[in-house]
Design a protein around this motif. Structure first.
Motif, PDB file in Angstrom:
ATOM      1  N   SER A  58      12.583 -35.690   3.653  1.00 42.83           N
ATOM      2  CA  SER A  58      12.236 -34.596   2.754  1.00 42.83           C
ATOM      3  C   SER A  58      10.769 -34.207   2.891  1.00 42.83           C
ATOM      4  N   GLY A  59      10.031 -34.961   3.689  1.00 42.81           N
ATOM      5  CA  GLY A  59       8.630 -34.645   3.898  1.00 42.81           C
ATOM      6  C   GLY A  59       7.718 -35.128   2.787  1.00 42.81           C
ATOM      7  N   LYS A  60       8.244 -35.850   1.803  1.00 39.95           N
ATOM      8  CA  LYS A  60       7.442 -36.309   0.680  1.00 39.95           C
ATOM      9  C   LYS A  60       6.834 -37.679   0.902  1.00 39.95           C
ATOM     10  N   VAL A  61       7.445 -38.483   1.786  1.00 40.33           N
ATOM     11  CA  VAL A  61       6.935 -39.820   2.064  1.00 40.33           C
ATOM     12  C   VAL A  61       6.260 -39.787   3.435  1.00 40.33           C
ATOM     13  N   PRO A  62       4.995 -40.174   3.494  1.00 38.97           N
ATOM     14  CA  PRO A  62       4.325 -40.151   4.800  1.00 38.97           C
ATOM     15  C   PRO A  62       4.889 -41.232   5.720  1.00 38.97           C
TER      16      PRO A  62
END
Length: 91
Positions: A1-5
């Motif tokens: 989701s692109g929220k966790v690096p």
């Protein structure tokens, strides 16, 4: 989701596969599924947590939707400069 690096680091493919297998072995035993693994030792620069979690998800689904006394295979194959992870079941 692109929220966790994604944290990239050198890691052994065989270690990633073993972590995923260890995480789902109890589930496989519960469903009477044999896990078969084809792997090799190679170091890659990747996000190990993301790879292991993806493999766990794929293996868990394959186990849950397979009939008892079947086999689920996890393999990794070199493809030019990439690796291909594959989960195969009989369901």
């Amino acid at each position: 989701s692109g929220k966790v690096p994604l944290v990239m680091e050198p890691c052994q493919v065989s270690d990633l596969i073993q972590q995923a297998i260890d995480s789902v072995q109890a589930l496989a035993d519960q469903f009477q599924i044999t896990l078969a693994v084809t792997s090799f030792s190679i170091e890659v620069f990747a996000a190990p947590d993301a790879i292991v979690q993806t493999l766990i998800n794929l293996l868990s689904n394959a186990i849950k939707f397979s009939e008892a006394n079947r086999t689920v295979w996890l393999s990794v194959e070199p493809r030019d400069i990439e690796l291909r992870f594959a989960v195969k079941d009989q369901g």
